[in-house]
Design a protein around this motif. Structure first.
Motif, PDB file in Angstrom:
ATOM      1  N   LEU A 269      17.691   5.729 -22.924  1.00  0.00           N
ATOM      2  CA  LEU A 269      18.594   6.889 -22.870  1.00  0.00           C
ATOM      3  C   LEU A 269      18.682   7.467 -21.454  1.00  0.00           C
ATOM      4  N   GLU A 270      17.628   7.228 -20.663  1.00  0.00           N
ATOM      5  CA  GLU A 270      17.606   7.757 -19.294  1.00  0.00           C
ATOM      6  C   GLU A 270      18.108   6.712 -18.294  1.00  0.00           C
ATOM      7  N   GLY A 271      18.458   5.511 -18.816  1.00  0.00           N
ATOM      8  CA  GLY A 271      18.908   4.439 -17.927  1.00  0.00           C
ATOM      9  C   GLY A 271      17.754   3.728 -17.248  1.00  0.00           C
ATOM     10  N   TRP A 272      16.525   3.962 -17.680  1.00  0.00           N
ATOM     11  CA  TRP A 272      15.377   3.272 -17.078  1.00  0.00           C
ATOM     12  C   TRP A 272      15.191   1.888 -17.682  1.00  0.00           C
ATOM     13  N   ASN A 273      15.582   1.756 -18.954  1.00  0.00           N
ATOM     14  CA  ASN A 273      15.623   0.438 -19.607  1.00  0.00           C
ATOM     15  C   ASN A 273      14.323  -0.358 -19.561  1.00  0.00           C
TER      16      ASN A 273
ATOM     17  N   MET B  23       7.237   9.889 -16.433  1.00  0.00           N
ATOM     18  CA  MET B  23       7.317  11.276 -16.919  1.00  0.00           C
ATOM     19  C   MET B  23       8.732  11.489 -17.454  1.00  0.00           C
ATOM     20  N   LEU B  24       8.834  11.639 -18.755  1.00  0.00           N
ATOM     21  CA  LEU B  24      10.166  11.684 -19.365  1.00  0.00           C
ATOM     22  C   LEU B  24      10.160  12.508 -20.649  1.00  0.00           C
ATOM     23  N   VAL B  25      11.158  13.395 -20.775  1.00  0.00           N
ATOM     24  CA  VAL B  25      11.363  14.172 -22.010  1.00  0.00           C
ATOM     25  C   VAL B  25      12.806  13.947 -22.439  1.00  0.00           C
ATOM     26  N   GLU B  26      13.018  13.743 -23.719  1.00  0.00           N
ATOM     27  CA  GLU B  26      14.395  13.530 -24.201  1.00  0.00           C
ATOM     28  C   GLU B  26      15.241  14.752 -23.819  1.00  0.00           C
TER      29      GLU B  26
ATOM     30  N   ALA C  49      17.474  16.672 -25.232  1.00  0.00           N
ATOM     31  CA  ALA C  49      17.584  17.828 -26.127  1.00  0.00           C
ATOM     32  C   ALA C  49      16.337  18.709 -26.105  1.00  0.00           C
ATOM     33  N   SER C  50      15.221  18.183 -25.617  1.00  0.00           N
ATOM     34  CA  SER C  50      13.964  18.948 -25.656  1.00  0.00           C
ATOM     35  C   SER C  50      13.532  19.450 -24.279  1.00  0.00           C
ATOM     36  N   ARG C  51      14.377  19.274 -23.277  1.00  0.00           N
ATOM     37  CA  ARG C  51      13.982  19.699 -21.922  1.00  0.00           C
ATOM     38  C   ARG C  51      13.989  21.221 -21.785  1.00  0.00           C
ATOM     39  N   GLY C  52      13.199  21.711 -20.837  1.00  0.00           N
ATOM     40  CA  GLY C  52      13.184  23.146 -20.545  1.00  0.00           C
ATOM     41  C   GLY C  52      12.347  23.943 -21.517  1.00  0.00           C
ATOM     42  N   LYS C  53      11.555  23.251 -22.359  1.00  0.00           N
ATOM     43  CA  LYS C  53      10.708  23.967 -23.331  1.00  0.00           C
ATOM     44  C   LYS C  53       9.230  23.729 -23.049  1.00  0.00           C
ATOM     45  N   LYS C  54       8.937  23.347 -21.817  1.00  0.00           N
ATOM     46  CA  LYS C  54       7.555  23.156 -21.350  1.00  0.00           C
ATOM     47  C   LYS C  54       6.866  21.896 -21.919  1.00  0.00           C
ATOM     48  N   LEU C  55       7.629  21.056 -22.562  1.00  0.00           N
ATOM     49  CA  LEU C  55       7.053  19.819 -23.085  1.00  0.00           C
ATOM     50  C   LEU C  55       6.583  18.928 -21.925  1.00  0.00           C
ATOM     51  N   GLY C  56       7.447  18.815 -20.922  1.00  0.00           N
ATOM     52  CA  GLY C  56       7.106  18.023 -19.736  1.00  0.00           C
ATOM     53  C   GLY C  56       5.856  18.580 -19.078  1.00  0.00           C
ATOM     54  N   GLY C  57       5.805  19.901 -18.952  1.00  0.00           N
ATOM     55  CA  GLY C  57       4.646  20.555 -18.331  1.00  0.00           C
ATOM     56  C   GLY C  57       3.369  20.245 -19.097  1.00  0.00           C
ATOM     57  N   ASP C  58       3.435  20.314 -20.420  1.00  0.00           N
ATOM     58  CA  ASP C  58       2.244  20.040 -21.241  1.00  0.00           C
ATOM     59  C   ASP C  58       1.798  18.584 -21.094  1.00  0.00           C
TER      60      ASP C  58
ATOM     61  N   LEU D 275       2.263  10.510  -7.115  1.00  0.00           N
ATOM     62  CA  LEU D 275       3.422  10.002  -7.870  1.00  0.00           C
ATOM     63  C   LEU D 275       4.640   9.929  -6.963  1.00  0.00           C
ATOM     64  N   PHE D 276       5.611   9.164  -7.386  1.00  0.00           N
ATOM     65  CA  PHE D 276       6.932   9.165  -6.749  1.00  0.00           C
ATOM     66  C   PHE D 276       7.846  10.033  -7.608  1.00  0.00           C
ATOM     67  N   ALA D 277       8.427  11.061  -7.002  1.00  0.00           N
ATOM     68  CA  ALA D 277       9.317  11.955  -7.758  1.00  0.00           C
ATOM     69  C   ALA D 277      10.759  11.779  -7.312  1.00  0.00           C
ATOM     70  N   TYR D 278      11.652  11.748  -8.295  1.00  0.00           N
ATOM     71  CA  TYR D 278      13.076  11.859  -7.966  1.00  0.00           C
ATOM     72  C   TYR D 278      13.296  13.251  -7.380  1.00  0.00           C
ATOM     73  N   MET D 279      14.304  13.374  -6.522  1.00  0.00           N
ATOM     74  CA  MET D 279      14.537  14.660  -5.855  1.00  0.00           C
ATOM     75  C   MET D 279      14.779  15.789  -6.874  1.00  0.00           C
ATOM     76  N   ASP D 280      15.497  15.448  -7.985  1.00  0.00           N
ATOM     77  CA  ASP D 280      15.798  16.461  -9.011  1.00  0.00           C
ATOM     78  C   ASP D 280      14.543  16.995  -9.699  1.00  0.00           C
ATOM     79  N   ALA D 281      13.513  16.164  -9.725  1.00  0.00           N
ATOM     80  CA  ALA D 281      12.311  16.532 -10.483  1.00  0.00           C
ATOM     81  C   ALA D 281      11.223  17.144  -9.599  1.00  0.00           C
TER      82      ALA D 281
ATOM     83  N   ARG E   7      10.851  19.957  -7.959  1.00  0.00           N
ATOM     84  CA  ARG E   7      10.462  21.359  -8.194  1.00  0.00           C
ATOM     85  C   ARG E   7       9.508  21.464  -9.394  1.00  0.00           C
ATOM     86  N   PHE E   8       9.782  20.645 -10.406  1.00  0.00           N
ATOM     87  CA  PHE E   8       8.934  20.614 -11.611  1.00  0.00           C
ATOM     88  C   PHE E   8       7.476  20.322 -11.222  1.00  0.00           C
ATOM     89  N   TYR E   9       7.277  19.313 -10.372  1.00  0.00           N
ATOM     90  CA  TYR E   9       5.918  18.940  -9.985  1.00  0.00           C
ATOM     91  C   TYR E   9       5.301  19.984  -9.038  1.00  0.00           C
TER      92      TYR E   9
HETATM   93  C1  LIG Z   1      11.280  16.287 -15.426  1.00  0.00           C
HETATM   94  C2  LIG Z   1      11.142  16.482 -16.935  1.00  0.00           C
HETATM   95  C3  LIG Z   1      10.100  15.512 -17.461  1.00  0.00           C
HETATM   96  C4  LIG Z   1      10.664  17.895 -17.212  1.00  0.00           C
HETATM   97  O1  LIG Z   1      10.479  18.042 -18.601  1.00  0.00           O
HETATM   98  P1  LIG Z   1      10.702  19.455 -19.327  1.00  0.00           P
HETATM   99  O2  LIG Z   1      10.135  19.373 -20.696  1.00  0.00           O
HETATM  100  O3  LIG Z   1      12.080  19.881 -19.184  1.00  0.00           O
HETATM  101  O4  LIG Z   1       9.724  20.322 -18.397  1.00  0.00           O
HETATM  102  P2  LIG Z   1       9.372  21.858 -18.494  1.00  0.00           P
HETATM  103  O5  LIG Z   1      10.107  22.520 -19.608  1.00  0.00           O
HETATM  104  O6  LIG Z   1       7.891  21.951 -18.467  1.00  0.00           O
HETATM  105  O7  LIG Z   1       9.925  22.343 -17.085  1.00  0.00           O
HETATM  106  C5  LIG Z   1      11.319  22.394 -16.900  1.00  0.00           C
HETATM  107  C6  LIG Z   1      11.641  22.493 -15.444  1.00  0.00           C
HETATM  108  O8  LIG Z   1      11.872  21.200 -14.895  1.00  0.00           O
HETATM  109  C7  LIG Z   1      13.094  21.247 -14.150  1.00  0.00           C
HETATM  110  N1  LIG Z   1      13.643  19.885 -14.089  1.00  0.00           N
HETATM  111  C8  LIG Z   1      13.191  18.997 -13.222  1.00  0.00           C
HETATM  112  N2  LIG Z   1      13.894  17.868 -13.310  1.00  0.00           N
HETATM  113  C9  LIG Z   1      14.797  18.027 -14.276  1.00  0.00           C
HETATM  114  C10 LIG Z   1      15.802  17.192 -14.810  1.00  0.00           C
HETATM  115  N3  LIG Z   1      16.001  15.968 -14.339  1.00  0.00           N
HETATM  116  N4  LIG Z   1      16.542  17.675 -15.821  1.00  0.00           N
HETATM  117  C11 LIG Z   1      16.348  18.914 -16.278  1.00  0.00           C
HETATM  118  N5  LIG Z   1      15.394  19.758 -15.784  1.00  0.00           N
HETATM  119  C12 LIG Z   1      14.634  19.311 -14.791  1.00  0.00           C
HETATM  120  C13 LIG Z   1      13.940  22.262 -14.863  1.00  0.00           C
HETATM  121  O9  LIG Z   1      14.900  22.781 -13.986  1.00  0.00           O
HETATM  122  C14 LIG Z   1      12.908  23.316 -15.232  1.00  0.00           C
HETATM  123  O10 LIG Z   1      12.697  24.163 -14.144  1.00  0.00           O
HETATM  124  P3  LIG Z   1      12.955  25.737 -14.281  1.00  0.00           P
HETATM  125  O11 LIG Z   1      12.069  26.173 -15.418  1.00  0.00           O
HETATM  126  O12 LIG Z   1      12.571  26.241 -12.956  1.00  0.00           O
HETATM  127  O13 LIG Z   1      14.413  25.801 -14.604  1.00  0.00           O
HETATM  128  C15 LIG Z   1      12.479  16.267 -17.659  1.00  0.00           C
HETATM  129  O14 LIG Z   1      13.423  17.100 -17.089  1.00  0.00           O
HETATM  130  C16 LIG Z   1      13.002  14.856 -17.631  1.00  0.00           C
HETATM  131  O15 LIG Z   1      12.649  14.028 -18.464  1.00  0.00           O
HETATM  132  N6  LIG Z   1      13.870  14.536 -16.645  1.00  0.00           N
HETATM  133  C17 LIG Z   1      14.507  13.236 -16.559  1.00  0.00           C
HETATM  134  C18 LIG Z   1      13.530  12.158 -16.154  1.00  0.00           C
HETATM  135  C19 LIG Z   1      12.907  12.453 -14.819  1.00  0.00           C
HETATM  136  O16 LIG Z   1      13.570  12.721 -13.853  1.00  0.00           O
HETATM  137  N7  LIG Z   1      11.553  12.357 -14.787  1.00  0.00           N
HETATM  138  C20 LIG Z   1      10.807  12.574 -13.600  1.00  0.00           C
HETATM  139  C21 LIG Z   1      10.589  11.272 -12.930  1.00  0.00           C
HETATM  140  S1  LIG Z   1       9.923  11.520 -11.304  1.00  0.00           S
END
Ligand SMILES: CC(C)(COP(=O)(O)OP(=O)(O)OC[C@H]1O[C@@H](n2cnc3c(N)ncnc32)[C@H](O)[C@@H]1OP(=O)(O)O)[C@@H](O)C(=O)NCCC(=O)NCCS
Length: 257
Positions: A20-24, A68-71, A73-82, A99-105, A107-109
């Motif tokens: 679903l994330e295109g990682w395949n 590190m991946l969350v579906e 529909a469940s993002r932004g609910k701290k699942l990734g953080g946990d 780790l290697f982080a995508y630029m979008d991710a 801030r999360f780390y």
């Molecule tokens: C990164 C990821 C695992 C975070 O999971 P999550 O359950 O949403 O994490 P949390 O709820 O604990 O934290 C959410 C924060 O992550 C941020 N975030 C980071 N990357 C994100 C992304 N690609 N999509 C959505 N939110 C993302 C959100 O903006 C949010 O920050 P905020 O609270 O300041 O707005 C999830 O967004 C994801 O699966 N992204 C796609 C895959 C990916 O890029 N993985 C990282 C590989 S390096």
């Protein structure tokens, strides 16, 4: 939400999640990770399905985090953080967790205490440069050279990568390259060598073996015959990772470091 260790029964669902994330990833990819003997994958389960995952790799003094991946529909609910905290806890006392982080991710780390080391490009080979190499060599030499250049031991991983692909050696001096002809993602890496000429020869020999479109995560993207696909940032907890950039010409890949 329950977080637990994944087992082989989960691999189909994990492969579907990555699709679903295109990682395949394939089920085989998860079996291969398991076969390294140093990886653990955790899954977050709720409403009867797997909603997220993380893989941690124990390289001794060094820990590596991946997948590190969350579906969506469940993002932004701290699942990734946990999941991230669970992975860090499972690695235990480490000199460095990287780790290697995508630029979008990024801030999360950073919010979980990671710091930035430096950026690296994933590049695609477009052709036009030849290399040279020979095949053979001992697995012990590969282990020793890898540890010398990356600063930690990852024998289990190298054994699996070498089993999946071909190992190239430079025409002279110490070094090696692993070349993986995966139809979904043909990849060259790691590539290490005692000196730059033979390192680049190994890298291009690997690219030519796999053909145009093959990939590598390299320290420097300003090299001939490639185009940048994406840029990732190496982040770390604890001590800054030590990599011998005079001898490293490609990493093992985005998921392995
Ligand atoms: C990164 C990821 C695992 C975070 O999971 P999550 O359950 O949403 O994490 P949390 O709820 O604990 O934290 C959410 C924060 O992550 C941020 N975030 C980071 N990357 C994100 C992304 N690609 N999509 C959505 N939110 C993302 C959100 O903006 C949010 O920050 P905020 O609270 O300041 O707005 C999830 O967004 C994801 O699966 N992204 C796609 C895959 C990916 O890029 N993985 C990282 C590989 S390096």
């Amino acid at each position: 939400m329950e977080i637990r260790r994944a087992d082989s029964q989960d691999y189909g669902a994990l492969a579907a999640l990555t699709e679903l994330e295109g990682w395949n990833y394939s089920v085989q990819d998860f079996s291969d990770m398991q076969a390294t003997g140093c990886t653990t994958t955790f899954v977050a389960v709720g409403e009867g399905r797997i909603k997220g995952m993380i893989t941690v790799m124990d390289y001794g003094r060094v820990g590596w985090i991946s997948n590190m991946l969350v579906e969506k529909a469940s993002r932004g609910k701290k699942l990734g953080g946990d999941l991230l905290e669970e992975g860090i806890k499972a690695l235990g006392e480490k000199q460095t967790i990287t780790l290697f982080a995508y630029m979008d991710a990024k801030r999360f780390y950073l919010r979980h205490g990671f710091r930035c080391d430096r950026d690296f490009p994933l590049v695609r080979f477009i052709g036009g440069r030849k290399g040279s190499a020979r095949e053979g060599g001992s697995i012990e030499e590969v282990f020793a050279m890898d540890e010398k250049c990356f600063g930690f031991s990852r024998r289990g991983l190298l054994r699996v990568l070498m089993g999946k692909g071909r190992t190239l050696l430079p025409l002279s001096g110490a070094g090696y390259a692993i070349v993986r002809p995966d139809p979904r993602e043909a990849l060259v890496g790691p590539v290490v060598a005692e000196e730059k000429g033979s390192g680049m020869d190994l890298l291009y020999a690997g690219f030519n073996m796999l053909g145009a479109g093959s990939l590598a995560v390299v320290p420097d993207g300003k090299i001939d015959g490639v185009e940048e696909v994406i840029r990732v940032s190496r982040l770390f907890l604890g001590e800054r990772p030590s990599t011998d950039f005079a001898r490293v010409f490609a990493f093992a890949g985005l998921e392995f470091g």
